[in-house]
Design an enzyme around this catalytic site. Structure first.
Site, short mmCIF file in Angstrom:
data_model
loop_
_atom_site.label_atom_id
_atom_site.label_comp_id
_atom_site.label_asym_id
_atom_site.label_seq_id
_atom_site.Cartn_x
_atom_site.Cartn_y
_atom_site.Cartn_z
N GLN A 1 -0.48 8.56 53.56
CA GLN A 1 -1.94 8.75 53.10
C GLN A 1 -2.31 7.94 51.80
O GLN A 1 -1.60 7.95 50.78
CB GLN A 1 -2.00 10.12 52.71
CG GLN A 1 -3.46 10.52 52.13
CD GLN A 1 -3.41 11.91 51.45
OE1 GLN A 1 -2.27 12.58 51.47
NE2 GLN A 1 -4.43 12.24 50.81
N SER B 1 -5.08 7.95 47.10
CA SER B 1 -5.06 7.78 45.28
C SER B 1 -4.58 6.58 44.93
O SER B 1 -3.98 5.82 45.61
CB SER B 1 -4.03 8.78 44.63
OG SER B 1 -4.03 10.06 45.24
N GLU C 1 -5.69 20.11 57.26
CA GLU C 1 -4.30 20.17 57.15
C GLU C 1 -3.96 21.56 57.46
O GLU C 1 -4.61 22.40 57.54
CB GLU C 1 -4.08 19.70 55.54
CG GLU C 1 -3.82 18.19 55.38
CD GLU C 1 -3.33 17.88 54.03
OE1 GLU C 1 -3.92 18.21 53.33
OE2 GLU C 1 -2.21 17.32 53.94
N ASN D 1 -4.18 21.70 38.53
CA ASN D 1 -4.76 22.99 38.27
C ASN D 1 -5.83 22.97 37.25
O ASN D 1 -6.65 23.88 37.26
CB ASN D 1 -3.41 23.71 37.62
CG ASN D 1 -2.45 24.15 38.59
OD1 ASN D 1 -2.56 23.61 39.81
ND2 ASN D 1 -1.24 24.96 38.22
#
Ligand SMILES: Cc1cc2nc3c(=O)[nH]c(=O)nc-3n(C[C@H](O)[C@H](O)[C@H](O)COP(=O)(O)OP(=O)(O)OC[C@H]3O[C@@H](n4cnc5c(N)ncnc54)[C@H](O)[C@@H]3O)c2cc1C
Length: 399
Positions: A129, A132, A247, A378
């Protein structure tokens, strides 16, 4: 809605458990936690394992019948599979083929499906993937890797990072900017990239775990045929967000991994002596083990609660982020305890023959921070809960 004790679901669970035990691949990476890149010698066994999971219908069952699925999503069964895989500590399927498949099934041409889906099912082609970048993680829409049209090709220049399995992948699911004048989300396209193309350089990053699970990937004048665009040009944001939503479901799977680890921690504590006494005679330790057991069970239930509400159509924007935050932070405390219990033996590394549980705790401790980052950090998830579930004012941006 209850996800356990339904006889049909429990029958399916028992079947999956038997299958996993019967087909568990003998690979070195079995002892590592999280989504990890395999050692090269394990790749053939993992290709076969991926194919077996598809063949058994435990992966890709929601794919159209034409491509080997049932054409029907069954989130409960998908969850049971994820939970049982976590419980058995079997390896995940190799690469991000499922993510790419979701994009191709929804947006790909017939030709693209024909070309790529069979290779994902058989484990023949490993995907990575390529989303990023050094300056675009949480804020993915700020990505700057460019793809400029040149006749029948796009020419790609830029850099990605955190690319799990990039060093093993034959194919990449790439996001690149195709219109720098458009609003940020509207100028991105999705591509299938042949990782052997001239100009692609993959540099593995060695992590604190001692393994190289992700990579930097550089593009220097890489030519991608126009036919490799997934959906139309500049619809990449839609392709990426849809495929991430589809996913594989992992509701409750993290909680199950932790439940098993708490059991291991109890067994470990029972086998150790501290200051001349059994470690388990320490009341504070017993309390901490009890707290972590309760938290692991809550974590499992939070995942199932989210799934149950999603099936009822009553899901709240906080459900998934909350489950992920609770899991990843409980896990940090659990692996910390696993190491603390070992005293000075915690300093032995995974490869040391004397390491307790073959160094599983050391590896899990070093990897645990990744769960608080991957799939949305988070902090970002807390913002999401604040803004979307609680309706609080938006976080100031770009300060
Ligand atoms: C194990 C692992 C595997 C991965 N595999 C892949 C992969 O295969 N392919 C791929 O494309 N990506 C992959 N990623 C990348 C992952 O998606 C990013 O790490 C993630 O999106 C966070 O981006 P970043 O690391 O650039 O951190 P940044 O976004 O730069 O964040 C840095 C820090 O700032 C905080 N922060 C950022 N924005 C805000 C905000 N608005 N409010 C409050 N705090 C904020 C973050 O919480 C974090 O603490 C992987 C990550 C991990 C950990």
């Amino acid at each position: 809605m209850r996800l356990d004790h339904d006889p049909e679901t429990e029958w399916f669970r028992a079947e999956v458990r038997r299958f996993l035990e019967g087909h568990r691949p003998a690979v070195k990476t079995q002892h590592r936690s999280g989504v990890r890149a395999p050692d090269p010698e394990d790749i053939p066994a993992l290709r076969k394992w991926t194919a077996q999971l598809f063949e058994a219908g435990y992966l890709g069952s929601d794919w159209p019948t034409e491509w080997g699925g049932t054409g029907r999503a069954d989130p409960v069964r998908a969850t049971v599979v994820a939970e049982e895989m976590a419980r058995s500590r079997v390896p995940s399927p190799l690469g991000t083929g499922l993510l790419a498949a979701a994009a191709l099934i929804h947006f790909g041409t017939q030709e693209q499906k024909q070309r790529y889906l069979p290779g994902i099912r058989s484990g023949r082609e490993i995907w990575c993937q390529l989303f990023s970048e050094p300056g675009a993680g949480s804020d993915l829409a700020s990505l700057t890797t460019r793809a400029q049209r040149d006749g029948g090709y796009f020419v790609v220049d830029g850099q990605k990072v955190w690319t799990t399995n990039g060093q093993h992948a034959q194919l990449g699911f790439l996001l690149a900017r195709t219109d720098s004048g458009a609003p940020r989300h509207a100028g991105i396209s999705a591509f299938v990239l042949d990782m052997t193309s001239p100009g692609v350089v993959v540099r593995p990053l060695r992590e604190i775990t001692g393994t190289s699970d992700f990579n930097e990937v550089f593009f220097d004048g890489v030519r991608i045929p126009v036919g490799n665009v997934i959906a139309e040009v500049n619809r990449g944001w839609e392709v990426a967000t849809m495929s991430l939503v589809h996913e594989r479901s992992g509701a409750g799977a993290g909680g199950i991994t932790m439940l098993r680890a708490v059991g291991d921690a109890v067994a470990l504590a029972a086998s150790l002596r501290r200051r001349g006494r059994p470690a388990l005679s320490d009341g504070a330790l017993r309390q901490e083990l009890g707290r972590l057991y309760a938290a692991a069970r809550i974590s499992m239930r939070l995942g199932q609660f989210h799934l149950s509400r999603a099936l009822d159509g009553t899901a709240d924007a906080a459900d998934a982020p909350l489950a992920k935050i609770f899991y990843s932070e409980t896990n940090l405390a659990l692996v910390d305890l696993g190491l603390a219990l070992q005293g000075t033996e915690s300093l032995l590394t995974e490869d040391d023959p004397d390491a307790i549980a073959e160094g599983w705790w050391q590896d899990a401790f070093l990897y645990a921070r990744a769960f608080t980052i991957a799939g949305g950090t988070n902090d970002v998830l807390r913002n999401l809960i604040a803004e979307r579930a609680l309706g609080l004012p938006k976080e100031p941006r770009g300060v």
